[in-house]
Motif scaffolding. Sequence first.
Motif, PDB file in Angstrom:
ATOM      1  N   ARG A  98       0.832  -1.209   0.000  1.00  0.00           N
ATOM      2  CA  ARG A  98       0.000   0.000   0.000  1.00  0.00           C
ATOM      3  C   ARG A  98       0.862   1.252   0.000  1.00  0.00           C
ATOM      4  O   ARG A  98       0.514   2.256  -0.644  1.00  0.00           O
ATOM      5  N   LEU A  99       1.984   1.208   0.708  1.00  0.00           N
ATOM      6  CA  LEU A  99       2.916   2.340   0.677  1.00  0.00           C
ATOM      7  C   LEU A  99       3.371   2.598  -0.748  1.00  0.00           C
ATOM      8  O   LEU A  99       3.366   3.745  -1.224  1.00  0.00           O
ATOM      9  N   ILE A 100       3.763   1.530  -1.425  1.00  0.00           N
ATOM     10  CA  ILE A 100       4.280   1.652  -2.789  1.00  0.00           C
ATOM     11  C   ILE A 100       3.203   2.173  -3.735  1.00  0.00           C
ATOM     12  O   ILE A 100       3.461   3.039  -4.582  1.00  0.00           O
ATOM     13  N   LYS A 126       1.421   6.315  -7.291  1.00  0.00           N
ATOM     14  CA  LYS A 126       0.300   7.099  -7.815  1.00  0.00           C
ATOM     15  C   LYS A 126       0.549   8.596  -7.666  1.00  0.00           C
ATOM     16  O   LYS A 126       0.252   9.376  -8.576  1.00  0.00           O
ATOM     17  N   SER A 127       1.128   8.989  -6.535  1.00  0.00           N
ATOM     18  CA  SER A 127       1.326  10.408  -6.271  1.00  0.00           C
ATOM     19  C   SER A 127       2.474  10.987  -7.089  1.00  0.00           C
ATOM     20  O   SER A 127       2.367  12.094  -7.618  1.00  0.00           O
ATOM     21  N   TYR A 128       3.557  10.249  -7.200  1.00  0.00           N
ATOM     22  CA  TYR A 128       4.757  10.772  -7.859  1.00  0.00           C
ATOM     23  C   TYR A 128       4.910  10.281  -9.300  1.00  0.00           C
ATOM     24  O   TYR A 128       5.845  10.678  -9.999  1.00  0.00           O
ATOM     25  N   GLU A 129       4.019   9.398  -9.724  1.00  0.00           N
ATOM     26  CA  GLU A 129       3.960   8.944 -11.110  1.00  0.00           C
ATOM     27  C   GLU A 129       5.265   8.294 -11.580  1.00  0.00           C
ATOM     28  O   GLU A 129       5.895   8.724 -12.546  1.00  0.00           O
ATOM     29  N   THR A 138       9.662  -0.352  -9.187  1.00  0.00           N
ATOM     30  CA  THR A 138      10.463  -1.386  -9.844  1.00  0.00           C
ATOM     31  C   THR A 138      11.464  -0.811 -10.837  1.00  0.00           C
ATOM     32  O   THR A 138      12.394  -1.509 -11.257  1.00  0.00           O
ATOM     33  N   ASP A 139      11.280   0.464 -11.226  1.00  0.00           N
ATOM     34  CA  ASP A 139      12.219   1.104 -12.154  1.00  0.00           C
ATOM     35  C   ASP A 139      13.431   1.699 -11.438  1.00  0.00           C
ATOM     36  O   ASP A 139      14.390   2.119 -12.098  1.00  0.00           O
ATOM     37  N   LEU A 140      13.402   1.750 -10.118  1.00  0.00           N
ATOM     38  CA  LEU A 140      14.503   2.340  -9.362  1.00  0.00           C
ATOM     39  C   LEU A 140      15.699   1.396  -9.316  1.00  0.00           C
ATOM     40  O   LEU A 140      15.554   0.176  -9.350  1.00  0.00           O
ATOM     41  N   SER A 141      16.862   1.990  -9.202  1.00  0.00           N
ATOM     42  CA  SER A 141      18.095   1.206  -9.136  1.00  0.00           C
ATOM     43  C   SER A 141      18.078   0.247  -7.952  1.00  0.00           C
ATOM     44  O   SER A 141      17.819   0.645  -6.823  1.00  0.00           O
ATOM     45  N   GLY A 142      18.323  -1.032  -8.228  1.00  0.00           N
ATOM     46  CA  GLY A 142      18.405  -2.026  -7.165  1.00  0.00           C
ATOM     47  C   GLY A 142      17.082  -2.526  -6.653  1.00  0.00           C
ATOM     48  O   GLY A 142      17.048  -3.303  -5.690  1.00  0.00           O
ATOM     49  N   ALA A 143      15.972  -2.129  -7.273  1.00  0.00           N
ATOM     50  CA  ALA A 143      14.644  -2.483  -6.761  1.00  0.00           C
ATOM     51  C   ALA A 143      14.440  -3.995  -6.682  1.00  0.00           C
ATOM     52  O   ALA A 143      13.851  -4.504  -5.721  1.00  0.00           O
ATOM     53  N   GLU A 144      14.930  -4.719  -7.667  1.00  0.00           N
ATOM     54  CA  GLU A 144      14.735  -6.173  -7.681  1.00  0.00           C
ATOM     55  C   GLU A 144      15.451  -6.833  -6.515  1.00  0.00           C
ATOM     56  O   GLU A 144      14.904  -7.717  -5.849  1.00  0.00           O
TER      57      GLU A 144
END
Length: 216
Positions: A119-121, A126-129, A133-139
């Motif tokens: 829910r945080l994600i 939604k707010s920051y569009e 998963t596109d962020l560095s190291g997300a996986e």
Amino acid sequence: MNNYVILDMELQALRRFLQTTVDYFIQEEKEVVERFESGGYEGLDIEDYYNDLWHCEVNIQFSSELILYKVNALIENELQKAAFPIWAKDNSPQSTGNISRDIEFFLSGDQVSNLPRKRLIRRIEKSYEFKITDLSGAEYIDEIRSIVNDLKHRYGKKDYRKFKFDPAKLFEDHRIEDDQANRALEVARDFIGALWMATGTEPKLQLRNWEWDDDL
């Protein structure tokens, strides 16, 4: 306020803890082997020797697991920080004019910490569009969370549901090594920096060429 200096100090402190612990028990392991080879375990059960070796190995593993716990908590905190302005706006009591609710709101301002990570994600994306998963190291960050959940809920047993109930992996354990813990610290730094940038909260002082202290 986000700050690379404070973030790096915290991550370096964790790395120093890990390295100090690993160095100590590697040295102790060497001493155990030398004691065994010089006859220091004569008259004792061979299991005493193996137990001493296990003690060294398991303490390295425990310290590595602790780093993953700390990294997961750090990431959780950063997600909560990013989601808090959104949560506060959605739950603001100011428009009601209800003083009691206003007081209750400010006294319970940490309730965003009760939100599940999904829910945080969703709120952040939604707010920051953008997509987490596109962020560095997300996986790898998601992998760390999965490992920590296995350590916490299954005492280190891997979630066999992810292996489609493969009998061979039914009782497979996570074996966390110090190199995996060090990687977690490095990835956490990259991920948090990317999160700050994506949410517009990146500090003006940016330490781009951050590296580990190789003198440790």
